[in-house]
Design a protein around this motif. Sequence first.
Motif, PDB file in Angstrom:
ATOM      1  N   ALA A 153      75.313  -3.456  19.498  1.00 28.92           N
ATOM      2  CA  ALA A 153      76.281  -3.858  18.406  1.00 28.92           C
ATOM      3  C   ALA A 153      77.559  -3.496  19.005  1.00 28.92           C
ATOM      4  O   ALA A 153      78.592  -4.355  18.472  1.00 28.92           O
ATOM      5  CB  ALA A 153      75.673  -3.243  17.160  1.00 28.92           C
ATOM      6  N   ILE A 154      77.869  -2.373  19.517  1.00 34.36           N
ATOM      7  CA  ILE A 154      79.230  -2.057  19.998  1.00 34.36           C
ATOM      8  C   ILE A 154      79.880  -2.943  21.073  1.00 34.36           C
ATOM      9  O   ILE A 154      80.891  -3.432  20.905  1.00 34.36           O
ATOM     10  CB  ILE A 154      79.466  -0.546  20.399  1.00 34.36           C
ATOM     11  CG1 ILE A 154      78.990   0.495  19.187  1.00 34.36           C
ATOM     12  CG2 ILE A 154      80.692  -0.417  20.887  1.00 34.36           C
ATOM     13  CD1 ILE A 154      78.792   1.785  19.469  1.00 34.36           C
ATOM     14  N   THR A 155      78.995  -3.233  21.909  1.00 35.45           N
ATOM     15  CA  THR A 155      79.312  -3.971  23.284  1.00 35.45           C
ATOM     16  C   THR A 155      79.839  -5.389  22.765  1.00 35.45           C
ATOM     17  O   THR A 155      80.554  -6.015  23.318  1.00 35.45           O
ATOM     18  CB  THR A 155      78.220  -3.776  24.219  1.00 35.45           C
ATOM     19  OG1 THR A 155      77.882  -2.504  24.497  1.00 35.45           O
ATOM     20  CG2 THR A 155      78.492  -4.511  25.411  1.00 35.45           C
ATOM     21  N   VAL A 156      78.564  -6.157  22.156  1.00 32.01           N
ATOM     22  CA  VAL A 156      79.105  -7.515  21.893  1.00 32.01           C
ATOM     23  C   VAL A 156      79.599  -7.868  20.616  1.00 32.01           C
ATOM     24  O   VAL A 156      80.223  -9.004  20.405  1.00 32.01           O
ATOM     25  CB  VAL A 156      77.565  -8.334  22.033  1.00 32.01           C
ATOM     26  CG1 VAL A 156      76.947  -8.059  23.341  1.00 32.01           C
ATOM     27  CG2 VAL A 156      76.835  -8.134  20.694  1.00 32.01           C
ATOM     28  N   GLY A 157      79.924  -6.713  19.674  1.00 32.84           N
ATOM     29  CA  GLY A 157      80.279  -7.207  18.587  1.00 32.84           C
ATOM     30  C   GLY A 157      79.500  -7.137  17.403  1.00 32.84           C
ATOM     31  O   GLY A 157      78.516  -7.487  17.564  1.00 32.84           O
ATOM     32  N   THR A 158      80.076  -7.032  16.194  1.00 30.37           N
ATOM     33  CA  THR A 158      79.281  -6.999  14.903  1.00 30.37           C
ATOM     34  C   THR A 158      79.720  -8.113  13.954  1.00 30.37           C
ATOM     35  O   THR A 158      79.445  -8.032  12.750  1.00 30.37           O
ATOM     36  CB  THR A 158      79.555  -5.542  14.215  1.00 30.37           C
ATOM     37  OG1 THR A 158      80.467  -5.224  14.088  1.00 30.37           O
ATOM     38  CG2 THR A 158      78.485  -4.597  15.033  1.00 30.37           C
ATOM     39  N   ASP A 159      80.429  -9.069  14.393  1.00 30.22           N
ATOM     40  CA  ASP A 159      80.890 -10.271  13.591  1.00 30.22           C
ATOM     41  C   ASP A 159      79.798 -10.956  13.350  1.00 30.22           C
ATOM     42  O   ASP A 159      79.597 -11.907  14.173  1.00 30.22           O
ATOM     43  CB  ASP A 159      82.279 -10.789  14.292  1.00 30.22           C
ATOM     44  CG  ASP A 159      82.749 -12.100  13.474  1.00 30.22           C
ATOM     45  OD1 ASP A 159      82.577 -12.078  12.331  1.00 30.22           O
ATOM     46  OD2 ASP A 159      83.472 -13.018  13.957  1.00 30.22           O
ATOM     47  N   LEU A 160      79.400 -10.901  12.135  1.00 31.12           N
ATOM     48  CA  LEU A 160      78.450 -11.902  11.746  1.00 31.12           C
ATOM     49  C   LEU A 160      78.634 -13.126  10.842  1.00 31.12           C
ATOM     50  O   LEU A 160      77.899 -13.584  10.140  1.00 31.12           O
ATOM     51  CB  LEU A 160      77.114 -10.963  11.205  1.00 31.12           C
ATOM     52  CG  LEU A 160      76.505 -10.142  11.936  1.00 31.12           C
ATOM     53  CD1 LEU A 160      75.449  -9.196  11.383  1.00 31.12           C
ATOM     54  CD2 LEU A 160      75.609 -10.655  13.284  1.00 31.12           C
ATOM     55  N   SER A 161      79.897 -13.570  11.020  1.00 34.41           N
ATOM     56  CA  SER A 161      80.474 -14.755  10.296  1.00 34.41           C
ATOM     57  C   SER A 161      79.872 -15.739  10.842  1.00 34.41           C
ATOM     58  O   SER A 161      80.697 -16.353  11.788  1.00 34.41           O
ATOM     59  CB  SER A 161      81.941 -14.463  10.122  1.00 34.41           C
ATOM     60  OG  SER A 161      82.574 -14.377  11.546  1.00 34.41           O
ATOM     61  N   ALA A 162      78.716 -16.249  10.528  1.00 32.17           N
ATOM     62  CA  ALA A 162      78.276 -17.426  11.345  1.00 32.17           C
ATOM     63  C   ALA A 162      77.440 -18.281  10.242  1.00 32.17           C
ATOM     64  O   ALA A 162      77.238 -18.004   9.329  1.00 32.17           O
ATOM     65  CB  ALA A 162      77.192 -16.924  12.324  1.00 32.17           C
ATOM     66  N   ARG A 163      77.227 -19.525  10.735  1.00 32.35           N
ATOM     67  CA  ARG A 163      76.555 -20.442   9.881  1.00 32.35           C
ATOM     68  C   ARG A 163      74.914 -19.905   9.682  1.00 32.35           C
ATOM     69  O   ARG A 163      74.557 -19.487  10.649  1.00 32.35           O
ATOM     70  CB  ARG A 163      76.496 -22.082  10.235  1.00 32.35           C
ATOM     71  CG  ARG A 163      78.021 -22.415  10.280  1.00 32.35           C
ATOM     72  CD  ARG A 163      78.074 -23.912  10.958  1.00 32.35           C
ATOM     73  NE  ARG A 163      79.112 -24.115  11.146  1.00 32.35           N
ATOM     74  CZ  ARG A 163      79.473 -25.457  11.669  1.00 32.35           C
ATOM     75  NH1 ARG A 163      78.461 -26.336  12.491  1.00 32.35           N
ATOM     76  NH2 ARG A 163      80.873 -25.640  11.905  1.00 32.35           N
ATOM     77  N   PRO A 164      74.203 -20.182   8.654  1.00 28.81           N
ATOM     78  CA  PRO A 164      72.938 -19.764   8.542  1.00 28.81           C
ATOM     79  C   PRO A 164      71.950 -20.593  10.061  1.00 28.81           C
ATOM     80  O   PRO A 164      71.366 -19.649  10.224  1.00 28.81           O
ATOM     81  CB  PRO A 164      72.563 -20.306   7.185  1.00 28.81           C
ATOM     82  CG  PRO A 164      73.556 -20.248   6.493  1.00 28.81           C
ATOM     83  CD  PRO A 164      74.715 -20.853   7.275  1.00 28.81           C
ATOM     84  N   LEU A 165      72.286 -21.548  10.216  1.00 31.32           N
ATOM     85  CA  LEU A 165      71.557 -22.082  11.432  1.00 31.32           C
ATOM     86  C   LEU A 165      71.857 -21.388  12.499  1.00 31.32           C
ATOM     87  O   LEU A 165      71.058 -21.325  13.470  1.00 31.32           O
ATOM     88  CB  LEU A 165      71.972 -23.581  11.388  1.00 31.32           C
ATOM     89  CG  LEU A 165      71.268 -24.652  12.654  1.00 31.32           C
ATOM     90  CD1 LEU A 165      69.764 -24.482  12.535  1.00 31.32           C
ATOM     91  CD2 LEU A 165      71.615 -25.766  12.635  1.00 31.32           C
ATOM     92  N   GLY A 166      73.091 -20.874  12.806  1.00 29.14           N
ATOM     93  CA  GLY A 166      73.558 -20.080  13.882  1.00 29.14           C
ATOM     94  C   GLY A 166      72.548 -18.948  14.145  1.00 29.14           C
ATOM     95  O   GLY A 166      72.023 -18.449  15.035  1.00 29.14           O
ATOM     96  N   LEU A 167      72.562 -18.405  12.780  1.00 28.91           N
ATOM     97  CA  LEU A 167      71.822 -16.946  12.612  1.00 28.91           C
ATOM     98  C   LEU A 167      70.240 -17.140  12.996  1.00 28.91           C
ATOM     99  O   LEU A 167      69.398 -16.581  13.663  1.00 28.91           O
ATOM    100  CB  LEU A 167      71.976 -16.172  11.339  1.00 28.91           C
ATOM    101  CG  LEU A 167      73.217 -15.746  10.878  1.00 28.91           C
ATOM    102  CD1 LEU A 167      73.435 -15.284   9.680  1.00 28.91           C
ATOM    103  CD2 LEU A 167      73.972 -14.887  12.210  1.00 28.91           C
ATOM    104  N   LEU A 168      69.727 -18.129  12.292  1.00 31.35           N
ATOM    105  CA  LEU A 168      68.059 -18.705  12.731  1.00 31.35           C
ATOM    106  C   LEU A 168      68.020 -18.842  13.994  1.00 31.35           C
ATOM    107  O   LEU A 168      67.150 -18.410  14.544  1.00 31.35           O
ATOM    108  CB  LEU A 168      68.063 -19.704  11.753  1.00 31.35           C
ATOM    109  CG  LEU A 168      66.499 -20.237  11.765  1.00 31.35           C
ATOM    110  CD1 LEU A 168      65.593 -19.294  11.007  1.00 31.35           C
ATOM    111  CD2 LEU A 168      66.304 -21.469  10.798  1.00 31.35           C
ATOM    112  N   LEU A 169      68.869 -19.622  14.682  1.00 34.36           N
ATOM    113  CA  LEU A 169      68.617 -20.007  16.017  1.00 34.36           C
ATOM    114  C   LEU A 169      68.538 -18.621  16.950  1.00 34.36           C
ATOM    115  O   LEU A 169      67.929 -18.695  17.943  1.00 34.36           O
ATOM    116  CB  LEU A 169      69.521 -21.237  16.559  1.00 34.36           C
ATOM    117  CG  LEU A 169      69.198 -22.525  15.920  1.00 34.36           C
ATOM    118  CD1 LEU A 169      70.425 -23.588  16.388  1.00 34.36           C
ATOM    119  CD2 LEU A 169      67.989 -23.136  16.261  1.00 34.36           C
ATOM    120  N   GLY A 170      69.659 -17.835  16.607  1.00 37.17           N
ATOM    121  CA  GLY A 170      69.746 -16.788  17.642  1.00 37.17           C
ATOM    122  C   GLY A 170      68.392 -15.910  17.442  1.00 37.17           C
ATOM    123  O   GLY A 170      67.891 -15.270  18.105  1.00 37.17           O
TER     124      GLY A 170
END
Length: 295
Positions: A136-153
């Motif tokens: 979380a610290i290394t790659v960042g915690t910015d979770l401002s993404a579209r729902p589809l992006g979160l689902l695919l991730g």
Amino acid sequence: MSSSTTGALEVLGAAAAFGAMAVFARWAYADGVSPATLLFLRFLLAALVLVPWVVVARLAWPRGRALLALFLMGALGYAGMSACYFNALNHASAGTVALLLYLFPAIVLLLSAVLFKERLTGRRLLTLALALAGLAITVGTDLSARPLGLLLGVGSALIYALYILAGSRFAQGTHPLAASAVVIASAAACNGLQLLMGAGFQGPESLKGWAASLAMALLCTVVAITLFLKGLEKVGATRASLISTAEPVVTIVLAWILLGEHLSGLQLAGGVLILVAVALSSGEKSTTEGPVKAA
């Protein structure tokens, strides 16, 4: 050196090789290679090296359930995970997608406990907590993404977790090079089919792009997958997935050295947490959680 320690070092070596992939991909993209073409070249070139090697060395090819599992690991596992990952990048930031992908150790840990009755020891839970905090610290915690992006991730993490679990249960008893050849060849076939159904082949424009593609095929595919399968056989799915969290540390350091990307103090702190988690997992004694031999 014990078999468990050797296996941990092999998985760590695989993580380092996988971690270099982002740098080679950046160089290939700069030379005009499309993501779909790069995935196809990665597996095709690796298969052209590895399959003849297995034939000339007269290694035994996997059979039965092991062959089917390895084929699905390549055709569905690597191809599916890569498709989810690269499509997620169109709907979320790279840091968010990377963080979601590296949920796979937690998924492996939970599925191993549910499906295979592995013990959720305090050491493993601490290791997982350190690894996830470091990520979380290394790659960042910015979770401002579209729902589809979160689902695919999340989908990429789930598929990769299933890939690791399948490898731990069915790949044992087969030669790592032969197992890798099946995985890589099936992934090449699946990505080639996707390329035919998609935008078509968009290859490198110069020798630099071909060199980056070849390096990705040899180091980040042949070497990485073979080392991972060898280590997976010795340490099991849970430890292998936890040790693999070292990969983004390698990526960030190489990007800093070779691409001139910024490396912050927070990223260094996150990397230290991940490496502590890797050390804890690497030092764990073998238990009865080991993979079951394929029939």
